[in-house]
Scaffold this active site. Sequence first.
Site, mmCIF file in Angstrom:
data_model
loop_
_atom_site.group_PDB
_atom_site.id
_atom_site.type_symbol
_atom_site.label_atom_id
_atom_site.label_comp_id
_atom_site.label_asym_id
_atom_site.label_seq_id
_atom_site.Cartn_x
_atom_site.Cartn_y
_atom_site.Cartn_z
ATOM 1 N N SER A 136 0.862 -1.190 0.000
ATOM 2 C CA SER A 136 0.000 0.000 0.000
ATOM 3 C C SER A 136 0.889 1.229 0.000
ATOM 4 O O SER A 136 2.040 1.164 0.449
ATOM 5 C CB SER A 136 -0.863 0.004 1.263
ATOM 6 O OG SER A 136 -1.461 1.268 1.451
ATOM 7 N N TYR A 149 -1.971 -1.226 10.573
ATOM 8 C CA TYR A 149 -2.012 -1.657 9.165
ATOM 9 C C TYR A 149 -0.805 -1.120 8.403
ATOM 10 O O TYR A 149 -0.130 -1.865 7.682
ATOM 11 C CB TYR A 149 -3.311 -1.158 8.533
ATOM 12 C CG TYR A 149 -3.446 -1.371 7.037
ATOM 13 C CD1 TYR A 149 -3.831 -2.612 6.526
ATOM 14 C CD2 TYR A 149 -3.205 -0.337 6.144
ATOM 15 C CE1 TYR A 149 -3.978 -2.799 5.160
ATOM 16 C CE2 TYR A 149 -3.340 -0.514 4.780
ATOM 17 C CZ TYR A 149 -3.729 -1.745 4.295
ATOM 18 O OH TYR A 149 -3.857 -1.935 2.937
HETATM 19 P P1 NAP Z 1 -10.919 -6.659 0.273
HETATM 20 O O1 NAP Z 1 -11.879 -6.143 -0.714
HETATM 21 O O2 NAP Z 1 -11.211 -6.517 1.733
HETATM 22 O O3 NAP Z 1 -10.593 -8.193 -0.078
HETATM 23 C C1 NAP Z 1 -9.650 -8.881 0.693
HETATM 24 C C2 NAP Z 1 -9.754 -10.349 0.415
HETATM 25 O O4 NAP Z 1 -8.764 -11.007 1.246
HETATM 26 C C3 NAP Z 1 -11.097 -10.932 0.789
HETATM 27 O O5 NAP Z 1 -11.475 -11.924 -0.119
HETATM 28 C C4 NAP Z 1 -10.833 -11.519 2.169
HETATM 29 O O6 NAP Z 1 -11.687 -12.581 2.501
HETATM 30 C C5 NAP Z 1 -9.417 -12.022 1.990
HETATM 31 N N1 NAP Z 1 -8.804 -12.226 3.294
HETATM 32 C C6 NAP Z 1 -8.712 -11.319 4.297
HETATM 33 N N2 NAP Z 1 -8.199 -11.897 5.383
HETATM 34 C C7 NAP Z 1 -7.969 -13.195 5.067
HETATM 35 C C8 NAP Z 1 -7.468 -14.297 5.778
HETATM 36 N N3 NAP Z 1 -7.140 -14.196 7.067
HETATM 37 N N4 NAP Z 1 -7.358 -15.481 5.152
HETATM 38 C C9 NAP Z 1 -7.722 -15.605 3.854
HETATM 39 N N5 NAP Z 1 -8.213 -14.597 3.121
HETATM 40 C C10 NAP Z 1 -8.339 -13.397 3.736
HETATM 41 O O7 NAP Z 1 -9.499 -5.957 0.093
HETATM 42 P P2 NAP Z 1 -8.802 -5.318 -1.209
HETATM 43 O O8 NAP Z 1 -9.091 -3.866 -1.227
HETATM 44 O O9 NAP Z 1 -9.082 -6.149 -2.415
HETATM 45 O O10 NAP Z 1 -7.278 -5.462 -0.764
HETATM 46 C C11 NAP Z 1 -6.387 -6.362 -1.399
HETATM 47 C C12 NAP Z 1 -4.973 -5.939 -1.046
HETATM 48 O O11 NAP Z 1 -4.752 -4.594 -1.482
HETATM 49 C C13 NAP Z 1 -4.642 -5.952 0.433
HETATM 50 O O12 NAP Z 1 -3.337 -6.422 0.637
HETATM 51 C C14 NAP Z 1 -4.730 -4.501 0.826
HETATM 52 O O13 NAP Z 1 -3.941 -4.210 1.949
HETATM 53 C C15 NAP Z 1 -4.211 -3.847 -0.424
HETATM 54 N N6 NAP Z 1 -4.599 -2.445 -0.577
HETATM 55 C C16 NAP Z 1 -5.909 -2.093 -0.664
HETATM 56 C C17 NAP Z 1 -6.262 -0.764 -0.796
HETATM 57 C C18 NAP Z 1 -7.696 -0.334 -0.882
HETATM 58 O O14 NAP Z 1 -7.960 0.893 -0.724
HETATM 59 N N7 NAP Z 1 -8.641 -1.200 -1.163
HETATM 60 C C19 NAP Z 1 -5.266 0.226 -0.852
HETATM 61 C C20 NAP Z 1 -3.935 -0.161 -0.767
HETATM 62 C C21 NAP Z 1 -3.623 -1.511 -0.635
HETATM 63 P P3 NAP Z 1 -12.925 -12.330 3.551
HETATM 64 O O15 NAP Z 1 -13.667 -11.140 3.035
HETATM 65 O O16 NAP Z 1 -13.656 -13.594 3.451
HETATM 66 O O17 NAP Z 1 -12.267 -12.089 4.882
#
Ligand code: NAP
Length: 244
Positions: A136, A149
Amino acid sequence: MQLNFSGLRALVTGAGKGIGRDTVKALHVSGARVVAVSRTNADLVSLSQECPGIEPVCVDLGDWEATERALGGVGPVDLLVNNAAVALMQPFLDTTKDVFDRSFNVNLRSVFQVSQIVARSMIERGVPGSIVNVSSMVSHVTYPCLAVYSSTKGAMTMLTKSMAMELGPHKIRVNSVNPTVVLTAMGRSVTSDPELARKLKERHPMRKFAEVEDVVNSILFLLSDRSASTSGSSIFVDAGYLAS
Ligand code: NAP
């Protein structure tokens, strides 16, 4: 950019929703066989319907022993995307042990564990590989209530470099993608205050957040041979935020 991953097997964590889900779809379309790892089985069922032939693995990556059982025998993997994470918001002074442990176990410890499993097998098989850690922009800048985080993502910067250093001699590249806000479930939850979201967007030179597709494109580039000499590096998908 049309990439071809035919003949390769990829593993994506956090595959059920958001960036991970679209990464699975893009890899599937590009010819890879995909192991999709996530926590909620219903997400994996619907993803399997959309992408026939993917291999779903339902596990909580915050649980070391369960992860070992689920992935210890996962077999050959050429491409790994460490994407699963939680963004649990607490002010620094109120941060609890539970939130600290959960955040580090899911966001960082599981990256060690899954990468060890995959990299050991790459080395045993004598094949090259590419690993992308989804980090991130808050690895480098602060954000309200995200002390824990952002600490996990800051640590991921050094983990990415350390892995690149130790795995490079085995022709395994390791890089990260560092997005700004992306309006997935996670992105919506950290920008639920509309005034904060508006001000934050204004601070981006491009006056916007990133799209899921922008992040997926950078992940695929780093997985592919198009980035054959890039390792220990990061692509910021941040609409210029770090330049502001
Ligand atoms: P998201 O929409 O919350 O999706 C996260 C996915 O990871 C979900 O399918 C979730 O499953 C799964 N997950 C979470 N904890 C888990 C665990 N303990 N075991 C197995 N699966 C798990 O998040 P996203 O926005 O796509 O984020 C993806 C990545 O991008 C992350 O690394 C995040 O830090 C990074 N990121 C996101 C943003 C943003 O603004 N969205 C910005 C910068 C970086 P469940 O829902 O079933 O728990």
